[in-house]
Design an enzyme around this catalytic site. Structure first.
Site, PDB file in Angstrom:
ATOM      1  N   LEU A   6     -29.369  26.855  27.348  1.00 40.13           N
ATOM      2  CA  LEU A   6     -30.167  26.612  26.149  1.00 40.13           C
ATOM      3  C   LEU A   6     -31.417  27.502  26.194  1.00 40.13           C
ATOM      4  O   LEU A   6     -31.737  28.211  25.240  1.00 40.13           O
ATOM      5  CB  LEU A   6     -30.562  25.127  26.134  1.00 40.13           C
ATOM      6  CG  LEU A   6     -31.539  24.617  25.116  1.00 40.13           C
ATOM      7  CD1 LEU A   6     -30.928  24.716  23.736  1.00 40.13           C
ATOM      8  CD2 LEU A   6     -31.894  23.156  25.409  1.00 40.13           C
ATOM      9  N   THR A   7     -32.092  27.477  27.339  1.00 34.08           N
ATOM     10  CA  THR A   7     -33.394  28.129  27.450  1.00 34.08           C
ATOM     11  C   THR A   7     -33.282  29.657  27.413  1.00 34.08           C
ATOM     12  O   THR A   7     -32.402  30.243  28.027  1.00 34.08           O
ATOM     13  CB  THR A   7     -34.072  27.697  28.771  1.00 34.08           C
ATOM     14  OG1 THR A   7     -34.065  26.268  28.834  1.00 34.08           O
ATOM     15  CG2 THR A   7     -35.493  28.207  28.866  1.00 34.08           C
ATOM     16  N   GLU A   8     -34.210  30.263  26.662  1.00 34.54           N
ATOM     17  CA  GLU A   8     -34.333  31.721  26.626  1.00 34.54           C
ATOM     18  C   GLU A   8     -35.772  32.082  26.968  1.00 34.54           C
ATOM     19  O   GLU A   8     -36.655  31.212  26.951  1.00 34.54           O
ATOM     20  CB  GLU A   8     -33.980  32.253  25.227  1.00 34.54           C
ATOM     21  CG  GLU A   8     -32.555  31.939  24.842  1.00 34.54           C
ATOM     22  CD  GLU A   8     -32.162  32.525  23.484  1.00 34.54           C
ATOM     23  OE1 GLU A   8     -32.978  33.263  22.878  1.00 34.54           O
ATOM     24  OE2 GLU A   8     -31.044  32.229  23.045  1.00 34.54           O
ATOM     25  N   SER A  51     -39.579  25.010  25.442  1.00 29.80           N
ATOM     26  CA  SER A  51     -39.805  23.726  24.761  1.00 29.80           C
ATOM     27  C   SER A  51     -39.371  23.824  23.301  1.00 29.80           C
ATOM     28  O   SER A  51     -38.840  22.872  22.730  1.00 29.80           O
ATOM     29  CB  SER A  51     -41.291  23.359  24.824  1.00 29.80           C
ATOM     30  OG  SER A  51     -41.710  23.276  26.157  1.00 29.80           O
ATOM     31  N   HIS A  87     -49.101  12.302  55.854  1.00 26.55           N
ATOM     32  CA  HIS A  87     -48.561  13.079  56.974  1.00 26.55           C
ATOM     33  C   HIS A  87     -49.615  14.018  57.584  1.00 26.55           C
ATOM     34  O   HIS A  87     -49.336  14.690  58.584  1.00 26.55           O
ATOM     35  CB  HIS A  87     -47.364  13.924  56.528  1.00 26.55           C
ATOM     36  CG  HIS A  87     -46.085  13.151  56.389  1.00 26.55           C
ATOM     37  ND1 HIS A  87     -45.831  12.314  55.329  1.00 26.55           N
ATOM     38  CD2 HIS A  87     -44.979  13.094  57.169  1.00 26.55           C
ATOM     39  CE1 HIS A  87     -44.620  11.784  55.465  1.00 26.55           C
ATOM     40  NE2 HIS A  87     -44.090  12.239  56.578  1.00 26.55           N
ATOM     41  N   GLU A 119     -35.448  19.896  31.578  1.00 28.03           N
ATOM     42  CA  GLU A 119     -34.936  18.979  30.539  1.00 28.03           C
ATOM     43  C   GLU A 119     -36.067  18.359  29.729  1.00 28.03           C
ATOM     44  O   GLU A 119     -36.048  17.173  29.394  1.00 28.03           O
ATOM     45  CB  GLU A 119     -34.018  17.916  31.148  1.00 28.03           C
ATOM     46  CG  GLU A 119     -32.803  18.590  31.755  1.00 28.03           C
ATOM     47  CD  GLU A 119     -31.562  17.733  31.824  1.00 28.03           C
ATOM     48  OE1 GLU A 119     -31.361  16.894  30.952  1.00 28.03           O
ATOM     49  OE2 GLU A 119     -30.794  17.953  32.762  1.00 28.03           O
TER      50      GLU A 119
END
Ligand SMILES: Cc1cc2nc3c(=O)[nH]c(=O)nc-3n(C[C@H](O)[C@H](O)[C@H](O)COP(=O)(O)OP(=O)(O)OC[C@H]3O[C@@H](n4cnc5c(N)ncnc54)[C@H](O)[C@@H]3O)c2cc1C
Length: 377
Positions: A125-127, A132, A336, A361
């Site tokens: 989907l992403t280009e 967004s 830690h 996503e």
């Protein structure tokens, strides 16, 4: 109201927990250090039926539900995010679109090899200029002589370039202001896949740039109705968010487990640091918020399994668990001390793997946009 999991769900949790502890944990550090894709683990997960949990049995899946899928993803992420996202992206983004929108022929062709885990699939989907704002897709597909000719590119795509990747479903403009989904098989001439991208975390997960230059695929590779691509990918992302939200809970739980154990082992001022109230309060907050996050994820999964509207619940679960995992992993690393900052510590890997849960996503901001829209704003 019954908050107990069913016996099947408990059994699955135990199976995946055992698999993660015995098979994933011993190799997670090495896979991360060498940025090596976990082929052997994928084959083992395929044997266990984990590569197609919510896919019907008639297509080679486990025929289980979204809740089972979320539980499995949570347990995998507790130990290693790269392995978990490989399963999650393959299931929610690679396989689901074909199950949801494919015709009989497409389902018969693709689902058995994907749901069984023999092959992997991706969703592109992403280009570079459409993140967004996914509707800003520039990749084009033109119909010519019974074929779609695809030109364009995609970026940050998970699972597209492994040795066992079968196909990617991409969004493309099939006319001005008309987005459709098209399946592009790996190996199609003109479809090139970059070398793996170098990332802050998820080192053992496969992430690529894809390029399409006059790529010809048959007319029949159009997924679902022409022009419905935008609506389709929104639905795909709604479902995918449940699995990324499950990753948020799993990562937080894994970071908590490490903090809990280390706080009892590490002594300062002559006592385990877990005897200091400041440390106990941090652990108490973590444990409380993890329960809240898990409840949101299970509710979203349950709503989906009931066939009820779940998009709002999924966005809320994704937003909350993304930010929750950030808080918990940060507090755990703090507990830690200097050791947490060393590459060899498990918490350092979880810390690097966490951030993308607030980006992929749909970023936190996009989740808030989705939630606000559902609130009628
Ligand atoms: C490891 C990894 C794996 C991925 N796997 C896949 C995959 O398999 N398939 C796929 O298609 N994509 C994948 N993605 C892409 C991912 O979904 C996008 O990165 C994400 O949607 C954000 O898009 P972007 O990176 O272009 O950021 P942008 O959209 O450029 O956002 C930049 C910043 O601006 C903010 N912003 C943008 N618009 C608004 C607004 N209207 N209001 C307020 N803030 C806004 C964002 O929240 C963000 O903080 C992956 C990404 C990563 C990092």
């Amino acid at each position: 109201m019954d908050l107990d999991l069913s016996q099947e769900h408990e059994l699955l949790r135990n199976t995946v927990r055992e698999f993660a502890a015995e098979r994933v944990a011993p190799v997670a550090v090495e896979l991360d250090r060498e940025s090596r894709f976990p082929y052997e683990l994928v084959a083992e997960m395929a044997e266990l039926g984990l590569m197609g949990i919510p896919i019907p049995e008639e297509y080679g899946g486990a025929g289980s539900d979204t809740l089972a899928y979320a539980i499995a993803i949570e347990e995998l992420t507790r130990i290693d995010s790269s392995v978990a996202i490989t399963v999650a992206a393959h299931t929610s983004l690679g396989t689901m679109p074909i199950l949801m929108f494919g015709n009989d022929e497409q389902k018969r062709e693709w689902l058995p090899q994907l749901a069984s885990g023999e092959k992997l699939a991706a969703f592109g989907l992403t280009e570079a200029d459409a993140g967004s704002d996914a509707g800003a897709t520039r990749t084009r597909a033109e119909q010519r002589d019974g074929q779609w000719i695809v030109n364009g590119s995609k970026i940050f795509i998970t699972n597209a370039g492994t040795d066992i990747s079968a196909c990617v479903t991409i969004t493309a403009l099939t006319a001005d202001d008309e987005v459709s989904n098209i399946i592009v098989p790996n190996g199609t001439p003109g479809y090139t896949i970059s070398p793996p991208m170098h990332k802050l975390g998820w080192h053992a997960s496969d992430t690529r740039e894809l390029s399409f230059k006059d790529v010809a695929v048959p007319d029949g590779n159009l997924l679902g109705e022409r022009g419905r691509g935008f609506v389709q990918f929104l639905e795909i992302l709604d479902g995918g968010r449940i699995s990324v939200a499950a990753m948020g809970v799993g990562l937080a739980q894994g970071a908590y487990d490490l903090a809990y154990a280390y706080a009892q082992e590490r002594k300062q001022f002559g006592k385990p640091i877990s005897s200091f109230q400041a440390v106990q309060f941090k652990l108490a907050d973590m444990a409380t918020e993890i329960q809240a996050g898990r409840a949101l994820v299970y509710r979203a999964a349950w709503l989906k399994d009931q066939g009820r509207p779940f998009a709002l619940a999924a966005a809320q679960a994704k937003l909350y668990t993304g930010e929750l995992s950030n808080r918990v992993v940060n507090a755990s690393l703090q507990m830690h001390g200097g050791y947490g900052f060393m590459e060899e510590s498990a918490i350092a890997r979880l810390y690097r793997d966490q951030k993308v849960l607030e980006i992929g996503e749909g970023t936190n901001e996009v989740q808030r946009m989705v939630i606000a829209k559902h609130l009628g704003l």
